[in-house]
Write an enzyme that holds these catalytic residues in place. Structure first.
Site, PDB file in Angstrom:
ATOM      1  CE  LYS A   1      -3.527   2.574   2.339  1.00  0.00           C
ATOM      2  NZ  LYS A   1      -3.750   3.166   3.642  1.00  0.00           N
TER       3      LYS A   1
ATOM      4  N   GLY B   1      -7.896  10.003   9.595  1.00  0.00           N
ATOM      5  CA  GLY B   1      -8.069  10.102  11.039  1.00  0.00           C
ATOM      6  C   GLY B   1      -9.117  11.097  11.495  1.00  0.00           C
TER       7      GLY B   1
ATOM      8  CG  ASN C   1      -6.159   2.279  11.584  1.00  0.00           C
ATOM      9  OD1 ASN C   1      -6.450   1.709  12.621  1.00  0.00           O
ATOM     10  ND2 ASN C   1      -4.929   2.679  11.332  1.00  0.00           N
ATOM     11  CB  THR C   2      -8.955   6.498  13.099  1.00  0.00           C
ATOM     12  OG1 THR C   2      -7.698   6.701  12.487  1.00  0.00           O
ATOM     13  CG2 THR C   2      -9.070   7.338  14.362  1.00  0.00           C
TER      14      THR C   2
ATOM     15  CB  ALA D   1      -8.221   8.311   4.628  1.00  0.00           C
ATOM     16  N   GLY D   2     -10.815   8.631   6.595  1.00  0.00           N
ATOM     17  CA  GLY D   2     -11.887   9.568   6.952  1.00  0.00           C
ATOM     18  C   GLY D   2     -13.205   8.916   7.298  1.00  0.00           C
TER      19      GLY D   2
END
Lengths: 378, 270
Positions: free
Chosen positions: B100, B161, B209-210, B187-188
């Protein structure tokens, strides 16, 4: 190459896919279009279905909206210039067929100048040059010198000639050709082999991948089309939509244009035309517009005055005008035409009609300066 | 879901369309539970965080590499050169050919550098890597990356994040419409509903993830993301809100009325 996609389903299966659509599929497709999204392929297929006829007015409204949004109130004009009617192929429906004992002619340099002067004087700056399928008489060298002459008159030059290898397309691009048109005639392999009896045109797959070779070579515009009337129209529309969509996704720097000519009378005795009624023809155009809103939809003078007047700006964005299909026809000469044209109006009369409809006829939409930029970096 | 609806990336099949990031988890155990309940088959790890050569590495021991693709990422790389170096190192240490690609010179917002990302992608593809680049939602960049031979594109929904969800909607729609390779929204995504929205838009997968790692209960949140990803996919494929607004054609139709006139005066086309 498109043939990889083409091989995944047969022509009759493609036709069945269209005919398997239902009313709910059609309504769902229209809903997608109303919500501001282009149709996906399955939704496009449902609007080809005969039941969609019930929704024709709604499709027309949507087509007007989408066409205006993407193209504004403009119609791009071009004129075809037939350089030659020499042909080594036998296509049973075509006036230029090798079998037809008609006078053959290939324009000389001075005749190309003469034709160009006539078109230029009419304000035309985009020319489409055409030949028959004779790889020796209208060979690459002939085409190169023709383009050299034409570019002193026209800003934009497109070719509608026999299919070539990628390298030869690259040569023509480097000479100043901007657009490529390769109509498949029919996407039905059975019909194709029945109607293309001899010559290079017999090779269906070489023709099918010609737009790919043009895309790889770097043409700015590529036109594809199916000649309605040769085989089952539902299968043809499946394939044409599939092909245009594939090309527009793969060659993302290239504008894809689509044409849907219907059969016209021509020299010879072809009597197998499958009748495509006006309502159906119009429905197909609307479906294409809602599926591929950024693709130019091209209409030639094969269609009637009435049809052209109504469809200009509704889904149609590019139109030929005052066409002659015989080599040397504009500057006088013999009658050697490829097919009968229907709309014979002069350019002034035609553009006046467009203006009355609130449409701006565009004569120039390209400049030779584009050819002087450095090669692409990627 | 239909058998044929597997996600295929660089020839490998995946049933799950939820990718999981491994940064920010409170413990290896929390990560392990999240992996399990998310059903994920792709887990990305920062090369700078793990020791690929050590079988005891805390993160790596939580990943069943028989079932799950370990996707090393180049997070921390500030330019193409650093990213390429990290990817090569990863391969040497047994991280395989998948990478990645993350090139984020900006340490605050961690926004990806499009120019360096493209450069690195071109190099890595030529070296035989399956490259999955993390990028801003830029449709033209996506086409360049596709031409470079990348296995996917991974446009961001909003800055990494931030849990802001999909703020790049218009561009994501274009990317999804134009792409010939899988599009993974990365992301986001802060809520399962964001993941569902991405899938309804037509994304092929999402990476989270976050939102999972810092949740009160990462395992349950991971499960919610799994369901949301599947729901979004099913919705995309099978539901429609096809409430027609159709008007039946009639003789008074202003746009197609001319066809009615035509049919009263039928003549052949040829």
């Amino acid at each position: 190459m498109y043939t990889e996609l083409f091989d995944k389903i047969t022509f009759s299966e493609a036709k069945e896919r269209v005919l398997s659509k239902s009313k709910i599929d059609i309504e769902s497709a229209l809903h997608t279009s109303h919500s501001g999204k282009a149709l996906n392929f399955e939704e496009y297929l449902s609007l080809i279905h005969p039941i969609a006829d019930t929704y024709l007015e709604e499709m027309a409204e949507l087509s007007v909206d989408w066409t205006k949004k993407r193209f504004g109130n403009t119609i791009s004009l071009y004129m075809p210039m037939y350089l030659s009617n020499e042909c080594r192929s036998s296509c049973v429906y075509c006036g230029f067929s090798f079998e037809n004992k008609i006078p053959r002619k290939t324009l000389t340099e001075s005749e190309i100048h003469a034709e160009s002067k006539v078109l230029y004087s009419k304000g035309i700056r985009h020319v489409l040059i055409l030949t028959g399928e004779d790889y020796s008489i209208t060979n690459l060298e002939y085409l190169r010198s023709a383009v050299t002459i034409l570019k002193s008159y026209f800003d934009s030059i497109s070719i509608e000639i026999y299919p070539l290898d990628r390298e030869k397309y690259e040569v023509l691009i480097s000479e100043g050709v901007e657009g490529l048109v390769v109509y498949q005639e029919t996407y039905d392999p059975e019909t194709y082999s029945k109607y293309h009896l001899r010559g290079m045109k017999k090779n269906m797959r070489y023709r099918l991948d010609a737009p790919d070779r043009g895309g790889l070579a770097g043409f700015r515009h590529i036109g594809v089309g199916s000649l309605l009337g040769l085989s089952d129209p539902y299968g043809e529309m499946f394939r044409l939509g599939e092909h245009a969509h594939y090309l527009s996704k793969k060659y993302w720097r290239t504008t894809i244009q689509i044409s849907l000519p219907r059969m016209r009378p021509a020299e010879g005795e072809f009597d197998k035309t499958i009748f495509v009624p006006d309502r159906e023809y119009v429905r197909f155009l609307f479906a294409l517009r809602l599926f591929l809103p950024d693709s130019g939809l091209v209409q030639s003078t094969r269609e009637t005055v009435r049809m052209r007047n109504h469809l200009a700006g509704m889904p149609i964005t590019h139109m030929s005008v005052e066409s002659r299909t015989d080599p040397g026809g504009y500057s006088g000469g013999e009658e050697l035409k490829q097919f009968e044209i229907e709309d014979t109006r002069k350019i002034e009369e035609f553009t006046e009609m467009l203006r009355k409809k609130g449409l701006d006829p565009v004569f120039k939409d390209f400049d030779r300066a584009f050819f002087q930029v450095p090669d692409r970096v990627s | 879901m239909a058998e044929s609806d597997d996600l295929i990336i660089a020839g490998r099949r995946f049933k799950s369309r939820l990718f999981l990031g491994t940064g920010k988890f409170s413990s290896g155990a929390a990560l392990e539970q999240a992996i399990h309940s998310s059903g994920t088959e792709v887990v990305t790890v920062a090369l700078r965080r793990v020791d690929l050569s050590s079988p005891e590495d805390d993160i790596l021991t939580k990943i069943d590499r028989e079932r799950i693709l370990l996707l090393p990422n180049t997070s921390g790389a500030r330019d193409a050169e650093e990213a390429v170096r990290l990817a090569r190192l990863s391969r040497e240490l047994g991280g395989g050919n998948w990478v990645k690609l993350e090139v984020t010179p900006d340490p605050v917002y961690l926004l990806p550098d499009p120019i360096e990302t493209l450069k690195a992608a071109q190099i890595l593809v030529k070296e035989g890597f399956h490259v999955l680049p993390y990028i801003n939602a830029d449709p033209i960049l996506c086409k360049h990356l596709e031409e470079a031979g990348c296995a996917t594109v991974m446009p961001l929904g909003s800055p990494i994040g931030t849990n802001q969800g999909i703020r790049t909607l218009a561009n994501l729609e274009i990317i999804i419409e134009q792409s010939n390779i899988p599009v993974v929204v990365d992301a986001g995504l802060g809520l399962p509903s964001h993941a569902a929205q991405a899938m309804e838009l037509g994304a092929d997968a999402v990476l989270v993830n976050t939102a999972i790692a810092i949740a009160k209960d990462p395992a349950k949140t991971a499960y919610a993301f799994k369901l949301a990803t599947e729901a979004g996919r099913i919705s995309r494929l099978y539901s429609n809100s096809g409430i027609s607004t159709s008007k039946q054609a009639s003789a008074s139709s202003p746009l197609t009325g001319f066809l009615e006139e035509e049919s009263r005066n039928v003549h052949g086309v040829i």
